[in-house]
Design a protein around this motif. Structure first.
Motif, PDB file in Angstrom:
ATOM      1  N   UNK A  70       9.575  11.285   6.443  1.00 28.13           N
ATOM      2  CA  UNK A  70       9.310  11.728   7.608  1.00 28.13           C
ATOM      3  C   UNK A  70       8.909  10.442   7.193  1.00 28.13           C
ATOM      4  N   UNK A  71       9.843  10.493   9.192  1.00 24.90           N
ATOM      5  CA  UNK A  71       9.832   9.046  10.282  1.00 24.90           C
ATOM      6  C   UNK A  71       9.015  10.233  11.486  1.00 24.90           C
ATOM      7  N   UNK A  72       8.276   9.407  12.616  1.00 24.01           N
ATOM      8  CA  UNK A  72       7.856  10.121  13.971  1.00 24.01           C
ATOM      9  C   UNK A  72       8.546   9.264  14.641  1.00 24.01           C
ATOM     10  N   UNK A  73       8.874   9.969  16.154  1.00 23.01           N
ATOM     11  CA  UNK A  73       9.450   9.682  17.050  1.00 23.01           C
ATOM     12  C   UNK A  73      10.380   9.488  17.025  1.00 23.01           C
ATOM     13  N   UNK A  74      10.770   7.721  16.843  1.00 22.53           N
ATOM     14  CA  UNK A  74      12.282   7.732  16.286  1.00 22.53           C
ATOM     15  C   UNK A  74      12.804   7.523  18.477  1.00 22.53           C
ATOM     16  N   UNK A  75      12.053   7.302  19.517  1.00 28.06           N
ATOM     17  CA  UNK A  75      12.113   7.035  20.490  1.00 28.06           C
ATOM     18  C   UNK A  75      13.758   5.687  20.977  1.00 28.06           C
ATOM     19  N   UNK A  76      13.327   4.936  20.333  1.00 27.66           N
ATOM     20  CA  UNK A  76      13.450   3.080  20.686  1.00 27.66           C
ATOM     21  C   UNK A  76      14.761   2.385  20.049  1.00 27.66           C
ATOM     22  N   UNK A  77      15.679   4.002  19.806  1.00 29.67           N
ATOM     23  CA  UNK A  77      16.674   3.108  18.641  1.00 29.67           C
ATOM     24  C   UNK A  77      17.907   3.013  19.380  1.00 29.67           C
TER      25      UNK A  77
ATOM     26  N   UNK B 128       1.182  -1.000   0.279  1.00 30.95           N
ATOM     27  CA  UNK B 128      -0.171   0.170   0.347  1.00 30.95           C
ATOM     28  C   UNK B 128       0.678   1.286   0.198  1.00 30.95           C
ATOM     29  N   UNK B 129       1.882   0.812   0.736  1.00 30.66           N
ATOM     30  CA  UNK B 129       2.745   2.439   0.280  1.00 30.66           C
ATOM     31  C   UNK B 129       4.169   2.838  -0.490  1.00 30.66           C
ATOM     32  N   UNK B 130       4.195   1.379  -1.073  1.00 33.38           N
ATOM     33  CA  UNK B 130       4.539   1.991  -2.556  1.00 33.38           C
ATOM     34  C   UNK B 130       3.516   2.387  -3.337  1.00 33.38           C
ATOM     35  N   UNK B 131       1.660   1.461  -3.246  1.00 42.25           N
ATOM     36  CA  UNK B 131       0.717   2.741  -3.979  1.00 42.25           C
ATOM     37  C   UNK B 131       0.995   4.424  -4.093  1.00 42.25           C
ATOM     38  N   UNK B 132       1.398   4.336  -2.537  1.00 43.37           N
ATOM     39  CA  UNK B 132       0.927   5.200  -2.386  1.00 43.37           C
ATOM     40  C   UNK B 132       2.015   6.523  -3.017  1.00 43.37           C
ATOM     41  N   UNK B 133       3.123   6.039  -2.873  1.00 42.31           N
ATOM     42  CA  UNK B 133       4.339   6.557  -3.735  1.00 42.31           C
ATOM     43  C   UNK B 133       3.710   7.011  -4.867  1.00 42.31           C
ATOM     44  N   UNK B 134       3.676   6.033  -5.908  1.00 40.87           N
ATOM     45  CA  UNK B 134       3.454   5.721  -7.088  1.00 40.87           C
ATOM     46  C   UNK B 134       2.013   7.238  -7.806  1.00 40.87           C
ATOM     47  N   UNK B 135       0.990   7.255  -6.741  1.00 37.46           N
ATOM     48  CA  UNK B 135      -0.094   8.280  -6.325  1.00 37.46           C
ATOM     49  C   UNK B 135       0.227   9.089  -6.699  1.00 37.46           C
ATOM     50  N   UNK B 136       1.980   9.255  -6.127  1.00 34.50           N
ATOM     51  CA  UNK B 136       2.076  11.237  -6.155  1.00 34.50           C
ATOM     52  C   UNK B 136       2.022  11.565  -4.609  1.00 34.50           C
ATOM     53  N   UNK B 137       1.425  10.382  -2.963  1.00 34.48           N
ATOM     54  CA  UNK B 137       1.238  10.481  -2.149  1.00 34.48           C
ATOM     55  C   UNK B 137       2.998  10.981  -1.669  1.00 34.48           C
ATOM     56  N   UNK B 138       2.975  11.540  -0.798  1.00 28.56           N
ATOM     57  CA  UNK B 138       3.883  11.880   0.524  1.00 28.56           C
ATOM     58  C   UNK B 138       4.177  10.825   1.325  1.00 28.56           C
ATOM     59  N   UNK B 139       4.833  10.212   2.201  1.00 32.76           N
ATOM     60  CA  UNK B 139       4.845   9.187   2.789  1.00 32.76           C
ATOM     61  C   UNK B 139       5.366   9.348   4.143  1.00 32.76           C
ATOM     62  N   UNK B 140       4.933   9.470   5.652  1.00 28.97           N
ATOM     63  CA  UNK B 140       5.251   9.610   6.996  1.00 28.97           C
ATOM     64  C   UNK B 140       5.260   8.342   7.860  1.00 28.97           C
ATOM     65  N   UNK B 141       6.486   7.232   8.005  1.00 31.68           N
ATOM     66  CA  UNK B 141       5.897   6.480   9.012  1.00 31.68           C
ATOM     67  C   UNK B 141       6.207   6.687  10.826  1.00 31.68           C
ATOM     68  N   UNK B 142       5.344   6.351  11.602  1.00 31.86           N
ATOM     69  CA  UNK B 142       5.251   6.094  12.843  1.00 31.86           C
ATOM     70  C   UNK B 142       6.697   5.205  13.202  1.00 31.86           C
ATOM     71  N   UNK B 143       8.315   5.198  13.771  1.00 30.93           N
ATOM     72  CA  UNK B 143       9.041   4.728  13.822  1.00 30.93           C
ATOM     73  C   UNK B 143       9.192   4.945  14.983  1.00 30.93           C
ATOM     74  N   UNK B 144      10.335   2.906  15.991  1.00 33.35           N
ATOM     75  CA  UNK B 144      10.958   3.173  16.753  1.00 33.35           C
ATOM     76  C   UNK B 144       9.849   4.142  17.817  1.00 33.35           C
ATOM     77  N   UNK B 145       8.144   3.700  18.520  1.00 31.74           N
ATOM     78  CA  UNK B 145       8.101   4.506  19.707  1.00 31.74           C
ATOM     79  C   UNK B 145       8.393   2.821  20.859  1.00 31.74           C
ATOM     80  N   UNK B 146       8.776   1.278  20.068  1.00 36.27           N
ATOM     81  CA  UNK B 146       9.192   0.601  21.122  1.00 36.27           C
ATOM     82  C   UNK B 146      10.147   0.007  20.128  1.00 36.27           C
TER      83      UNK B 146
END
Ligand code: 5GP
Length: 468
Positions: free
Chosen positions: A350-357, A316-334
């Motif tokens: 973009x990424x969000x959070x990245x607390x637990x890296x 789905x995220x690849x399809x978003x990219x293909x449709x010209x949409x930008x993608x941001x992911x919640x990452x590393x909250x745990x």
């Protein structure tokens, strides 16, 4: 905090239903119970929304389920969206990227599409209202003052108190509704009285309602309208019972005329909930692609980080990219090193959070230069980071990594973007000039068009120069 309230700011990570006013949830519940509807929400659950304070990430997700159990009508969704836009505008946010998870709830006659349209309708209604406060809202005295200001400044006057004039240059997707900015003078801003505190504030959110009279480049009528908005703005969101749901969105708008001294550009991201499977995620992406003309600019992956796995949303995220949409992911909250590694390799915008890296992932993040949305109060209250001074903002900021301060869930965590700036200033010993620079740079990481960015750059430079 006052200094931060004056800064024109950019909000890139705000969940719609996490930014809801607790009072609105109460209003909706009251209304529904008066109508004899049982929504299965207990007094305790309601209190949890309004009390605020520390809660684990798991508790937060239980709380979101309660909010979702209450917000089951299109009118309620539109009302919440409109109020959230007005609250950010009142906090001097000039560009807002709101995100929400489209919800299909056939038992309430709601599809993902109708839900999202209700959100967009609420945003549009708030923007219309911010652009044109009904003249009847202005008192005679305000109209007189507006006329005087207009006579002094005149159309197109420059300097503090004059309109920034960006209103004419409308944002592509939203048309003239998308932009319209006037800038009040420093003295005209109404600042909240609280100082900077490093311990999260429990309870209700701060409302930094702006107000005051200013001339706008569009002339006396707009000046009068803005005077009305300023007068209402000083009062902040109206306490006490709000309008009934039957009375609908417009009534909600009229009852809460805590309009801002300026208008904002608003874009929407559609969130994929981690509980969703590949097909449901794809449905959301297709919806986002269809609604680009209404200001949907991207897709977010969020929801309970203990649930689901990266592979199920990749298509789905690849399809978003293909449709010209930008993608941001919640990452590393745990702690989830494999997932974070895969997300970094995928290179979202973009990424969000990245607390637990761990150290290796933190190095990879820095090397990636992917802009990071950081939500200080949210991370501290959910115990994703131990304290404000220990927040990874410090390290990333020092390393020159692109970071953006955001609220996450301003209603649930009782915060505002101005407050997040004030906390950053205190926790990381940032001078005002650094806060201004943070705001400036945030603009570069938005999903706005280049034209919109150029407009906003001009606006922010003018406003920041007036503050410097
Ligand atoms: P909504 O999408 O219903 O407008 O906003 C609430 C939803 O946003 C929550 O149910 C959750 O899926 C997501 N959300 C809000 N805050 C957070 C957060 O801090 N972390 C994550 N992973 N998701 C969140």
């Amino acid at each position: 905090l006052k200094l931060c309230e004056n800064i024109p700011k950019v909000e890139l990570h705000a969940h719609l239903n996490g930014s809801v006013r607790p009072q609105t949830i109460k209003d909706i519940l009251d209304e529904r119970s008066r109508a004899g509807e049982a929504l299965g929400v207990t007094e305790q659950q309601l209190a949890d929304i309004t009390v605020g304070g520390e809660r684990s990430l798991r508790d937060c997700f239980r709380l979101f389920d309660v909010i979702h159990a209450v917000t089951t009508t299109h009118a309620a969704i539109s009302r919440i969206a409109a109020e959230v836009v007005r609250d950010f505008a009142a906090d001097r946010v000039v560009y807002l990227e709101l995100r929400t998870t489209p919800k299909a709830r056939p038992e309430y006659g709601m599809t993902k599409e109708s839900y999202t349209e209700a959100v967009l309708d609420g945003i549009d209604a708030a923007l219309r209202q911010l652009r044109a406060v009904p003249p009847r809202a202005a008192s005679q005295q305000q109209l007189l003052l507006a006329a005087q200001a207009q006579a002094v400044g005149g159309p197109g006057a420059s300097g503090p108190g004059a309109g920034a004039g960006a209103g004419a240059g409308a944002s592509g997707a939203q048309g003239a509704d998308g932009v319209g900015v006037t800038s009040p003078s420093h003295e005209q801003l109404v600042a909240a009285s609280e100082g900077v505190v490093l311990s999260p504030r429990a309870g209700q959110r701060t409302t930094a309602a702006g107000g005051g009279l200013h001339a706008s480049s569009s002339g006396a009528a707009a000046a009068a309208e803005t005077a009305a908005a300023g007068s209402e703005g000083a009062q902040g969101p109206r306490p006490g019972p709000g309008p009934g749901l039957e009375s609908g969105l417009e009534s909600g708008l009229e009852s809460g005329l805590e309009t801002a001294p300026h208008l904002i550009i608003v874009k929407l991201l559609l969130s994929i909930d981690r509980r969703e499977d590949a097909a449901a995620a794809m449905e959301t992406v297709q919806l986002a692609a269809r609604l680009q003309s209404r200001g949907v600019v991207g897709v977010d992956l969020s929801g309970n980080p203990y649930v689901g796995s990266w592979a199920q949303w990749q298509g789905a995220l690849a399809a978003a990219r293909g449709a010209g949409l930008r993608v941001t992911l919640h990452a590393g909250e745990v702690v989830a090193p494999e997932e974070v590694r895969a997300m970094l390799a995928w290179r979202p915008e973009r990424l969000g959070h990245c607390c637990c890296l761990d150290a290796e992932l933190a190095a990879q993040l820095k090397a990636s230069a992917i802009p990071l949305e950081l939500c200080l109060t949210s991370n501290v209250l959910t115990q994703s980071v131990p304290s404000y001074p220990e927040h990874h903002f410090a390290e990333l900021y020092a390393a020159g990594h692109p970071v953006v301060l955001c609220t996450d869930d301003s209603g649930v965590f009782g915060t505002t973007l101005s407050r997040e700036y004030a906390i950053a200033a205190a926790a990381f010993k940032l001078p005002v000039s650094a806060l201004h620079e943070l705001a400036r740079r945030s603009l570069e990481y938005t999903f706005a068009s280049e034209t919109e960015k150029a407009q906003l750059r001009r606006l922010m430079e003018r406003e920041l120069a007036a503050l410097e």
